[in-house]
Design an enzyme around this catalytic site. Structure first.
Site, PDB file in Angstrom:
ATOM      1  N   CYS A   1       0.541  -1.216  -0.068  1.00  0.00           N
ATOM      2  CA  CYS A   1       0.092  -0.126  -0.087  1.00  0.00           C
ATOM      3  C   CYS A   1       0.846   1.323   0.015  1.00  0.00           C
ATOM      4  O   CYS A   1       0.202   2.212  -0.155  1.00  0.00           O
ATOM      5  CB  CYS A   1      -0.696   0.143   1.271  1.00  0.00           C
ATOM      6  SG  CYS A   1      -1.887  -1.504   1.510  1.00  0.00           S
TER       7      CYS A   1
ATOM      8  N   CYS B   1      -3.184   8.229   6.813  1.00  0.00           N
ATOM      9  CA  CYS B   1      -1.501   8.247   7.459  1.00  0.00           C
ATOM     10  C   CYS B   1      -1.757   8.495   8.959  1.00  0.00           C
ATOM     11  O   CYS B   1      -0.949   8.051   9.681  1.00  0.00           O
ATOM     12  CB  CYS B   1      -0.853   9.288   6.508  1.00  0.00           C
ATOM     13  SG  CYS B   1      -0.457   8.931   4.896  1.00  0.00           S
TER      14      CYS B   1
END
Lengths: 140, 400
Positions: free
Chosen positions: A33, A102
């Site tokens: 990813c 994130c």
């Protein structure tokens, strides 16, 4: 697209590296990813005495890792566990919507390291930490 | 130091293009469709721009239709041919590495009931005429293969594919947005039915482009309105922009050989310098490659953080990592040449242009090396003690 705080934490990241004599370590994310965060901690008397990170990822991944370590360093485990991804993002003056994951990763990295700490003590972390997204641990 | 190394994204406006534009920005505002003197001046300029564009491509002026850019040209070519030939068949053939202007249009057409074959490419990014031939069916109405890829700079064998399509009676379109002005393209010697180009990739302004439609071929318009461009592309012509585009193209073609010699030398110097960084690999084909394109992958580093790091050092570059594209997947081009996701995230594209100097290339090599070293020092996938990846997802032999 990034705030000045994000750029500051990207260009001068705090607490990079690995804590020597760490008694807690957690890694989340997946190279597939495009982001992996690894946090190592030295926890003494229920307090995070030291924390460091290593991150493979975009600018936001580096900045959220850096900010998250700042937000938990010197704090108790309970305080660290109450840290949300939202708080990390807010401390950075916001993140672009596509980068919010994130900050989720940063929250999870902290939880994963604390779960590892409990496991090393022979304590089941699940009731305390909740799911630490270490899926391999639960599902083999 | 400031170094612009993203010419495939857009190139600076050439001075000659600007000079050609200014008279139509400062005073010559006439609508080229009106009848009075200043309008006739605009019309003359427009037709001069068409002639210059045609000459640079080896085409006839009546085969050049001005558009609002490469994306519009690609949309028009694909959708226009599909509409015009729908009674003949509903199958189109293209490649997996096209620009999104072609890919997403093809996907749209798929939803409209057309059948699309997306040809895979080899590890260098090349598609072969044999692959195209095998994909052709009795109901194939169009083949669309790009002349040069925007990410890895690979040049496709469009002359051979065009000849094959002509022999088989199938229309051939090429997205030549990255190729026009940079590599030799002579439409008088090639069997191409439609070709897309965009002004800002070779020193012209943004927002102008063209579609070449071979004489005798009729496709319906994409935009209806006042009947500009012989009824095929309505909308008041951007005379200044088209003058700029035509002049930039003329300049690019005039100087191409000399410019390419210089650019290729700079490119190869940059490739050589970046190859010295451990665990780094050039993507694309070394032989069939755009003269300014340098595309690399650096293992254990994420592309967007490289681009940001380079920006802090004054370097403009781009990456095909997921984080740069705003999607979850890295570039479809890098995946199509066989890179695993993990490696494709570490892509960096530097595209050089005429104004770049050898000193700038030295700076690029030094700066990229610094940015990669720094990112690796903070990467959990990199072992700082041994200066090697902690886990290999891929080997240098994989692209050979």
């Amino acid at each position: 697209m990034y705030s000045e705080k994000v750029m500051d934490h990207f260009s001068n990241p705090r607490n990079v590296g690995e804590v020597e004599n760490a008694n807690a370590a957690g890694q989340v994310g997946n190279p597939k990813c495009g982001d992996i965060m690894k946090m190592t901690m030295r926890i003494e008397g229920g307090r995070i005495e030291d924390v460091k990170f290593k991150t493979f990822g975009c600018g936001a991944a580096v900045a959220t890792s850096s900010m998250a370590t700042e937000l938990v360093k010197g704090h108790t485990i309970e305080e660290a566990l109450s840290l949300t991804n939202k708080a990390v993002a807010e401390a950075l003056d916001g993140l672009p919507p596509v980068k919010l994951h994130c900050s989720v990763l940063a929250e999870e990295a902290i939880k994963s390291a604390i779960a590892d700490y409990y496991r090393r003590q022979g304590i089941d972390p699940t009731p305390i930490v909740g799911c630490d997204v270490d899926c391999a641990h639960c599902h083999g | 130091m400031f170094v612009y190394a993203d010419h495939a994204a857009t190139a600076p406006l050439s001075k000659r293009a600007l000079s050609a534009m200014l008279p139509f920005l400062e005073g010559g505002y006439g609508n080229a469709s009106s009848v009075y003197a200043i309008a006739r001046d605009a019309r003359r300029a427009l037709e001069a721009a068409r002639k210059i564009t045609a000459e640079a491509l080896g085409a006839k002026p009546e085969e050049i239709y001005f558009t609002g850019g490469g994306t519009e040209s690609d949309n028009w070519a694909l959708r226009g041919v599909c509409e015009a030939k729908k009674d003949k068949g509903r199958h189109i053939v293209t490649t997996a590495i096209e620009h999104h202007a072609v890919l997403h249009t093809a996907e749209y057409l798929k939803k409209q009931g057309y059948d699309v074959t997306f040809l895979p490419v080899d590890k260098l990014g090349r598609v072969t005429p044999e692959q195209v031939e095998k994909a052709l069916r009795t109901d194939t109405i169009l083949v669309s293969v790009m002349a040069a890829n925007n990410e890895i700079g690979v040049l496709e064998p469009i002359a051979e594919i065009g000849a094959l399509c002509r022999a088989k009676g199938v229309l051939f379109h090429t997205d030549a947005v990255q190729a026009v002005g940079h590599v030799p393209l002579d439409l008088s010697a090639m069997e191409v039915d439609l070709l897309s180009l965009a002004g800002h990739k070779f020193g012209g302004p943004k927002g102008v482009g063209a579609l070449y439609i071979r004489r005798g071929l009729r496709i319906p318009p994409l935009l209806y309105g006042g009947g500009h461009e012989r009824g095929l592309r309505s909308g008041t012509e951007n005379v200044a922009g088209l003058m700029g585009m035509a002049e930039a193209l003329r300049e690019a073609v005039e100087n191409r050989e000399e410019k390419n010699k210089r650019l290729t030398a700079l490119r190869d110097k940059l490739i050589e310098g970046l190859s010295r960084i451990p665990y780094s690999f050039l993507t694309g084909d070394t032989e069939n490659r755009l003269p300014g394109n340098v595309s690399f992958v650096f293992e254990c580093v994420e592309g967007e953080s490289m681009v940001l790091g380079l920006d802090l050092a004054g370097v403009c570059a781009s990456s095909g990592s997921a984080c740069s594209s705003g999607s979850l997947d890295p570039s479809h081009v890098l995946l199509a040449i066989g890179l695993p996701h993990e490696v494709a995230h570490g892509s960096l594209r530097l595209t050089l242009g005429e104004e770049n100097t050898p000193e700038e290339v030295d700076y690029l090599i030094e700066t990229v090396a610094g940015v990669v070293t720094r990112a690796r020092s903070m990467s959990p996938l990199w072992d700082a003690a041994t200066q090697t990846p902690t886990e290999r997802f891929w080997g240098p032999g994989s692209l050979k």
